[in-house]
Design a protein around this motif. Structure first.
Motif, PDB file in Angstrom:
ATOM      1  N   LEU A  63     125.010 109.409 -30.979  1.00  0.00           N
ATOM      2  CA  LEU A  63     125.825 109.538 -31.927  1.00  0.00           C
ATOM      3  C   LEU A  63     127.028 110.252 -31.658  1.00  0.00           C
ATOM      4  O   LEU A  63     126.801 111.112 -30.893  1.00  0.00           O
ATOM      5  CB  LEU A  63     125.234 109.849 -33.366  1.00  0.00           C
ATOM      6  N   THR A  64     128.165 110.304 -32.437  1.00  0.00           N
ATOM      7  CA  THR A  64     129.104 110.986 -32.448  1.00  0.00           C
ATOM      8  C   THR A  64     129.702 111.416 -33.669  1.00  0.00           C
ATOM      9  O   THR A  64     129.244 110.821 -34.860  1.00  0.00           O
ATOM     10  CB  THR A  64     130.324 110.085 -31.583  1.00  0.00           C
ATOM     11  N   ARG A  65     130.535 112.489 -33.636  1.00  0.00           N
ATOM     12  CA  ARG A  65     131.300 112.852 -34.862  1.00  0.00           C
ATOM     13  C   ARG A  65     132.818 112.515 -35.002  1.00  0.00           C
ATOM     14  O   ARG A  65     133.398 113.082 -33.930  1.00  0.00           O
ATOM     15  CB  ARG A  65     130.817 114.393 -35.247  1.00  0.00           C
ATOM     16  N   VAL A  66     132.997 112.117 -35.676  1.00  0.00           N
ATOM     17  CA  VAL A  66     134.580 111.659 -35.740  1.00  0.00           C
ATOM     18  C   VAL A  66     135.080 111.939 -37.353  1.00  0.00           C
ATOM     19  O   VAL A  66     134.399 111.173 -38.380  1.00  0.00           O
ATOM     20  CB  VAL A  66     134.917 110.372 -35.562  1.00  0.00           C
ATOM     21  N   ASP A  67     136.231 112.545 -37.503  1.00  0.00           N
ATOM     22  CA  ASP A  67     136.563 113.041 -38.966  1.00  0.00           C
ATOM     23  C   ASP A  67     135.710 113.435 -39.910  1.00  0.00           C
ATOM     24  O   ASP A  67     135.642 113.030 -41.083  1.00  0.00           O
ATOM     25  CB  ASP A  67     137.233 111.828 -39.521  1.00  0.00           C
ATOM     26  N   GLY A  68     134.796 114.434 -39.214  1.00  0.00           N
ATOM     27  CA  GLY A  68     133.889 114.934 -40.110  1.00  0.00           C
ATOM     28  C   GLY A  68     132.607 114.050 -40.338  1.00  0.00           C
ATOM     29  O   GLY A  68     131.664 114.382 -41.432  1.00  0.00           O
ATOM     30  N   ALA A  69     132.402 112.687 -39.953  1.00  0.00           N
ATOM     31  CA  ALA A  69     131.334 111.933 -40.166  1.00  0.00           C
ATOM     32  C   ALA A  69     130.601 111.602 -38.754  1.00  0.00           C
ATOM     33  O   ALA A  69     131.210 111.659 -37.922  1.00  0.00           O
ATOM     34  CB  ALA A  69     131.838 110.663 -40.895  1.00  0.00           C
ATOM     35  N   TYR A  70     129.412 111.421 -38.994  1.00  0.00           N
ATOM     36  CA  TYR A  70     128.528 111.005 -37.787  1.00  0.00           C
ATOM     37  C   TYR A  70     128.658 109.279 -37.913  1.00  0.00           C
ATOM     38  O   TYR A  70     128.152 108.793 -38.766  1.00  0.00           O
ATOM     39  CB  TYR A  70     127.213 111.620 -38.086  1.00  0.00           C
ATOM     40  N   GLY A  71     128.572 108.873 -36.664  1.00  0.00           N
ATOM     41  CA  GLY A  71     128.462 107.525 -36.555  1.00  0.00           C
ATOM     42  C   GLY A  71     127.794 107.173 -35.113  1.00  0.00           C
ATOM     43  O   GLY A  71     127.548 107.965 -34.279  1.00  0.00           O
ATOM     44  N   LEU A  72     127.166 105.963 -35.119  1.00  0.00           N
ATOM     45  CA  LEU A  72     126.619 105.531 -33.841  1.00  0.00           C
ATOM     46  C   LEU A  72     127.347 105.396 -32.685  1.00  0.00           C
ATOM     47  O   LEU A  72     128.324 104.743 -33.191  1.00  0.00           O
ATOM     48  CB  LEU A  72     125.369 104.408 -34.011  1.00  0.00           C
ATOM     49  N   THR A  73     126.885 105.691 -31.391  1.00  0.00           N
ATOM     50  CA  THR A  73     128.007 105.213 -30.433  1.00  0.00           C
ATOM     51  C   THR A  73     127.228 103.898 -30.053  1.00  0.00           C
ATOM     52  O   THR A  73     126.301 103.300 -30.745  1.00  0.00           O
ATOM     53  CB  THR A  73     127.687 106.074 -29.226  1.00  0.00           C
ATOM     54  N   GLU A  74     128.010 103.072 -29.173  1.00  0.00           N
ATOM     55  CA  GLU A  74     127.436 101.905 -28.568  1.00  0.00           C
ATOM     56  C   GLU A  74     125.880 101.914 -28.111  1.00  0.00           C
ATOM     57  O   GLU A  74     125.170 101.271 -28.392  1.00  0.00           O
ATOM     58  CB  GLU A  74     128.368 101.141 -27.674  1.00  0.00           C
ATOM     59  N   LEU A  75     125.706 103.182 -27.605  1.00  0.00           N
ATOM     60  CA  LEU A  75     124.207 103.341 -26.975  1.00  0.00           C
ATOM     61  C   LEU A  75     123.403 103.686 -28.009  1.00  0.00           C
ATOM     62  O   LEU A  75     122.094 102.977 -27.885  1.00  0.00           O
ATOM     63  CB  LEU A  75     124.662 104.625 -25.975  1.00  0.00           C
ATOM     64  N   GLY A  76     123.872 104.339 -29.137  1.00  0.00           N
ATOM     65  CA  GLY A  76     123.022 104.593 -30.282  1.00  0.00           C
ATOM     66  C   GLY A  76     122.674 103.026 -31.020  1.00  0.00           C
ATOM     67  O   GLY A  76     121.693 103.055 -31.603  1.00  0.00           O
ATOM     68  N   ARG A  77     123.722 102.130 -31.021  1.00  0.00           N
ATOM     69  CA  ARG A  77     123.284 100.856 -31.633  1.00  0.00           C
ATOM     70  C   ARG A  77     122.283 100.246 -30.795  1.00  0.00           C
ATOM     71  O   ARG A  77     121.527  99.508 -31.539  1.00  0.00           O
ATOM     72  CB  ARG A  77     124.724  99.998 -31.619  1.00  0.00           C
ATOM     73  N   THR A  78     122.251 100.456 -29.881  1.00  0.00           N
ATOM     74  CA  THR A  78     121.108  99.579 -28.816  1.00  0.00           C
ATOM     75  C   THR A  78     119.905 100.084 -29.176  1.00  0.00           C
ATOM     76  O   THR A  78     118.785  99.490 -28.909  1.00  0.00           O
ATOM     77  CB  THR A  78     121.362  99.680 -27.424  1.00  0.00           C
ATOM     78  N   PHE A  79     119.582 101.209 -29.766  1.00  0.00           N
ATOM     79  CA  PHE A  79     118.434 101.750 -29.911  1.00  0.00           C
ATOM     80  C   PHE A  79     117.741 101.346 -31.516  1.00  0.00           C
ATOM     81  O   PHE A  79     116.554 101.597 -31.683  1.00  0.00           O
ATOM     82  CB  PHE A  79     118.525 103.464 -29.961  1.00  0.00           C
ATOM     83  N   LEU A  80     118.692 100.790 -32.218  1.00  0.00           N
ATOM     84  CA  LEU A  80     118.038 100.322 -33.447  1.00  0.00           C
ATOM     85  C   LEU A  80     117.033  99.262 -33.455  1.00  0.00           C
ATOM     86  O   LEU A  80     116.198  99.023 -34.217  1.00  0.00           O
ATOM     87  CB  LEU A  80     119.412  99.799 -34.224  1.00  0.00           C
ATOM     88  N   GLU A  81     117.347  98.242 -32.292  1.00  0.00           N
ATOM     89  CA  GLU A  81     116.274  97.379 -32.115  1.00  0.00           C
ATOM     90  C   GLU A  81     114.749  97.886 -31.789  1.00  0.00           C
ATOM     91  O   GLU A  81     113.891  97.442 -32.378  1.00  0.00           O
ATOM     92  CB  GLU A  81     116.474  96.390 -30.593  1.00  0.00           C
ATOM     93  N   PRO A  82     114.577  98.703 -30.823  1.00  0.00           N
ATOM     94  CA  PRO A  82     113.277  99.467 -30.754  1.00  0.00           C
ATOM     95  C   PRO A  82     112.818 100.184 -32.066  1.00  0.00           C
ATOM     96  O   PRO A  82     111.472  99.891 -32.379  1.00  0.00           O
ATOM     97  CB  PRO A  82     113.695 100.562 -29.768  1.00  0.00           C
ATOM     98  N   ILE A  83     113.627 100.693 -32.743  1.00  0.00           N
ATOM     99  CA  ILE A  83     113.266 101.405 -34.086  1.00  0.00           C
ATOM    100  C   ILE A  83     112.823  99.917 -34.897  1.00  0.00           C
ATOM    101  O   ILE A  83     111.611 100.268 -35.753  1.00  0.00           O
ATOM    102  CB  ILE A  83     114.428 102.001 -34.836  1.00  0.00           C
TER     103      ILE A  83
END
Length: 113
Positions: A63-83
């Motif tokens: 994940l990354t922090r941009v403008d005070g908010a946390y969001g998934l990186t492309e790598l983070g999005r790939t981890f949604l499938e195992p979850i």
């Protein structure tokens, strides 16, 4: 497959070993959220523990922090499938795990160890 100290599979286990890591990632699946909103959406997590989790996930590149908010990186999005895979498993087998835990607790004559 052996799970040796340098095995990449152990990396995956390390990522899900912390209770909050998959929860935080899943909470961000629909887009970036600010710390307070993320904490409110997750529920049951202290500000300190959430901060530790997001720092670790940021360190791991999920994940990354941009403008005070946390969001998934492309790598983070790939981890949604195992979850999602874990979630499907729990839906299918969760009752059996709970039944086994209840039977073990009843056999030991006490609550949780």
């Amino acid at each position: 497959m052996e799970f040796l100290a340098d095995c990449r599979t152990r990396l995956a286990f390390d990522l899900v070993a912390n209770t909050w890591h998959p929860v935080v990632l899943w909470a961000l699946k629909d887009g970036p959220r600010r710390h307070a909103d993320l904490r409110r959406g997750i529920g049951g997590i202290s500000a300190k523990v959430l901060t530790e989790a997001v720092r670790r996930l940021e360190h791991d590149g999920l994940l990354t922090r941009v403008d005070g908010a946390y969001g998934l990186t492309e790598l983070g999005r790939t981890f949604l499938e195992p979850i999602e895979g874990f979630s499907r498993w729990v839906v299918e087998h969760g009752d059996a795990v709970l039944a086994a835990q209840a039977a073990a607790e009843a056999a030991s004559g006490s609550g949780r160890d």
